[in-house]
Design a protein around this motif. Structure first.
Motif, PDB file in Angstrom:
ATOM      1  N   LYS A  66      39.866  47.300  16.478  1.00  0.00           N
ATOM      2  CA  LYS A  66      41.092  46.572  16.160  1.00  0.00           C
ATOM      3  C   LYS A  66      40.939  45.731  14.895  1.00  0.00           C
ATOM      4  CE  LYS A  66      44.483  43.255  17.859  1.00  0.00           C
ATOM      5  NZ  LYS A  66      44.975  42.434  18.981  1.00  0.00           N
ATOM      6  N   ASN A  67      39.874  44.953  14.793  1.00  0.00           N
ATOM      7  CA  ASN A  67      39.703  44.060  13.648  1.00  0.00           C
ATOM      8  C   ASN A  67      38.490  44.430  12.802  1.00  0.00           C
ATOM      9  OD1 ASN A  67      41.962  42.461  14.358  1.00  0.00           O
ATOM     10  ND2 ASN A  67      40.728  41.361  15.856  1.00  0.00           N
ATOM     11  N   SER A  94      43.930  38.742  12.415  1.00  0.00           N
ATOM     12  CA  SER A  94      43.894  39.943  13.248  1.00  0.00           C
ATOM     13  C   SER A  94      44.620  41.080  12.544  1.00  0.00           C
ATOM     14  CB  SER A  94      44.560  39.612  14.587  1.00  0.00           C
ATOM     15  OG  SER A  94      45.227  40.681  15.131  1.00  0.00           O
TER      16      SER A  94
END
Length: 684
Positions: free
Chosen positions: A506-507, A514
């Motif tokens: 995701k990051n 984020s």
């Protein structure tokens, strides 16, 4: 004459049924959800066949069925292989059924038509197992019924629509696993005739949604609408025509509850949503996560919410619907909300907090609508004393209560925490223990994984809301594997093994905030290497590069498991292909970092042309990955919003709400590729 049945010679049917010369063999029969009683006495003479003769007793309607399509009428019970009947006098709850499988005959008796349907669904599962394993049905007795009467999933379509056929196929799948309700969160996906500005250009007509409702009803699934109100109203208040109804003129989040026109708009939407879902018993009115200002009225936030709540509940009652309301805001206003999610706080501390603050609720107790279901949602800690105490408070005051668990919250790419099975199980068991009527499985589209990847959570919900505590989590996982993909797929460890890579992906490419921040701030992603300062980028991103290598290794292992599962699966291979796309996207993002590392090492790539070629290769590989990803997802999903779609202010930073195209899915990768493209252009 049985509707929809092919008329064939009974002689042919019986010969197809009894001609097998193979010896009888026993097999593994996995029924999901678990029957309350399943006694096997031996092996019958009954094998899977293309056709079965069927006798339906007087007063019994033929149930809608799926794979067991080819039943032909028999003249008498003695000639029939399958006997279907309903008997309201049998000692079973509603939707219950009994199955007796003898040597050469199957008898299914439903408490009602729903019970008969579910009995047929159970027989379907057993016949599928018999076919897959090339074995006979067992001689067996099954007695079965649900422990929760209302077993609903939440269908959240606010950020995208699936292709129309998918929703009809979904209703068939839900019926197969004895889920009997859907809460459909409409927002702007209805072509509202009374408020035409609100409906998106890709919205379905009321008649289209009514058609789905009718299809579902035939399969004992009632669809009820959820139309967000008071808060979560951006799909309305983003439009210029409705800005005057905002509680805060600068925010499209909440209505002004003191403006009569607020209710005119809301009731118009309700009316058409109810028309689209004529068989539902509920109207879910939302009402969560909202604070209103009062516009100088001197009224508290709780008073303002109760003003709104009473008006919309009265409307629902007048339409013959029971309103459902998320209960979090009154509990927040009274400062008893935190203990519901705090797993470390003691019972005594919870009691102390309630003792101190309960008066804030009791002060307005007469203003809480009694016709409303107060839905206590808790996705992470449903078994806390604080959560159970809040539910008991409502029930002790004479209010209706229902729980809401989750199969998907804010997880990217796929549900995690083992599809939240443990929390689903916990809330289902506590709901059964407390004698509640039902439970909702929320399936949020905020970060919009492919809906197929919600399947394990849905089937776990089906198991625990119907059968209670008959299977452990591992046993339910095994039952899901068997039922969803076939008995040859022995395990699906790759799903759990993908969780950590998905969480880290995701990051992985983000240096500030984020991934959800990248649309509004492209500088949130990492910088490219400074070619004039070799090695500095690698040193700065050492930990990130270590993670990238770990993700590649993990995904390589996952890929091997998916490959083997595809070979062994007898059904739902499409779902496996979606998991493959998840893995491929994680691998691309990881490889992107490792390519940048190579570019940052002049000892290995000293030639400027080589560096540019490597950068251009990243763009080419991304185009290939994205094309395949969208091709697979696009088989069932509509990937883009209409060209004239107005994005709202996105207060909760929902990634699926950040672009009109499918760019949001790759937003960090695209931001870095933009940097790369700029560098390439500057270097030419």
């Amino acid at each position: 004459m049985i509707k929809g049945i092919y008329s064939l010679s009974l002689v042919f049917v019986f010969s197809a049924f009894l001609s097998c010369q193979e010896p009888q063999k026993s097999g593994e029969f996995v029924i999901l959800p678990s029957p309350q009683q399943f006694d096997i006495q031996g092996v019958s003479d009954i094998q899977h066949a293309e056709y079965y003769s069927c006798y339906i007793t007087a007063g019994t309607e033929f149930p809608i069925i799926q794979e067991l399509r080819y039943l032909v009428p028999a003249k008498s019970q003695s000639e029939a292989q399958v006997i279907l009947s309903t008997d309201n006098s049998i000692d079973l709850p509603k939707e219950g059924y009994e199955i007796n499988i003898g040597s050469q005959q199957v008898e299914i008796v439903g408490k009602d038509q729903a019970g008969l349907l579910y009995g047929v669904m159970t027989l379907e599962q057993m016949l599928k197992d018999a076919q897959d394993q090339e074995v006979n049905l067992p001689q067996a007795y099954i007695k079965d019924y649900p422990l929760l009467t209302y077993r609903a999933i939440h269908l959240d379509i606010k950020h995208h629509l699936e292709k129309k056929q998918y929703y009809f196929q979904l209703m068939e799948r839900l019926a197969k696993y004895k889920i009997n309700a859907v809460i459909l969160e409409f927002e702007d996906k209805v072509k509202y005739k009374s408020q035409p500005v609100i409906g998106s250009d890709d919205a379905w007509s009321v008649e289209d949604w009514r058609g789905l409702s009718e299809f579902a009803k035939e399969r004992n699934i009632e669809i009820s609408p959820l139309v967000q109100g008071l808060g979560h109203a951006s799909f309305i208040l983003k439009h210029d025509e409705y800005k005057h109804l905002r509680d805060d003129p600068e925010s499209d989040w909440a209505f002004n509850p003191l403006d009569p026109e607020t209710y005119q708009v809301q009731f118009d939407l309700y009316e058409e949503a109810l028309e689209a879902t004529p068989y539902g018993r509920y109207l879910h009115i939302g009402g969560d996560e909202v604070h209103t200002t009062g516009r100088g009225s001197g009224k508290s936030a709780l008073e303002l919410q109760l003003i709104w709540l009473n008006k919309v509940c009265k409307y629902a009652e007048e339409q013959g619907r029971t309103p459902i309301f998320w209960d979090d805001m009154p509990l927040k206003f009274a400062e008893v909300y935190r203990p519901m999610f705090d797993t470390k706080i003691s019972n005594a501390e919870v009691d102390q907090i309630w003792s101190k603050n309960e008066s804030k609720l009791l002060k307005f107790i007469d203003q809480f609508p009694k016709n409303c279901v107060y839905m206590r949602w808790n996705y992470s800690s449903p078994d806390t004393y604080g959560n159970l105490k809040a539910m008991e408070w409502f029930t002790s005051k004479g209010f209706q209560v229902m729980g809401a668990t989750a199969g998907q919250t804010r997880w990217v790419l796929m549900p995690q925490n083992r599809s939240n099975m443990g929390k689903i199980r916990s809330f289902a068991l506590s709901s059964i223990e407390k004698g509640l009527n039902g439970l909702l499985l929320t399936l949020w589209d905020d970060d919009s994984p492919h809906f197929e990847l919600y399947s394990r959570g849905i089937l776990a919900f089906a198991e625990y809301s119907w059968a209670g505590d008959k299977r452990s989590l591992d046993e339910t996982n095994e039952a899901f594997t068997h039922r969803f993909f076939g008995h040859k797929v022995e395990e699906l460890a790759f799903i759990d093994k993908l969780e950590e890579p998905v969480g880290k992906w995701k990051n992985l490419l983000v240096s500030k905030g984020s991934r959800n921040d990248v649309v509004k701030n492209k500088e949130a992603v990492i910088d490219l290497p400074d070619l004039g300062n070799p090695g500095a980028w690698t040193k700065q991103n050492t930990e990130r590069l270590t993670v990238a290598r770990e993700l590649l290794l993990a995904c390589d292992s996952v890929d091997q498991m998916i490959y083997q599962a595809k070979i062994n699966a007898s059904r739902n291979r499409y779902t496996l292909e979606i998991y493959q796309q998840v893995s491929d996207l994680i691998k691309y993002s990881s490889q992107l970092l490792l390519t940048l590392e190579e570019i940052d090492k002049p000892s290995e790539l000293t030639d400027q042309a080589q560096r540019l070629k490597s950068l251009e290769g990243l763009q080419t590989r991304f185009e290939d990955v994205r094309k395949k990803f969208e091709s697979v997802y696009g088989q069932t999903r509509i990937l883009t919003k209409p060209d004239n779609y107005i994005l709202d202010q996105d207060h909760h930073r929902h990634s699926a709400n950040q672009t009109q195209s499918f760019d949001w899915q790759f937003i960090a990768e695209l931001a870095i590729l933009d940097q790369i493209n700029t560098l390439i252009q500057q270097s030419k």
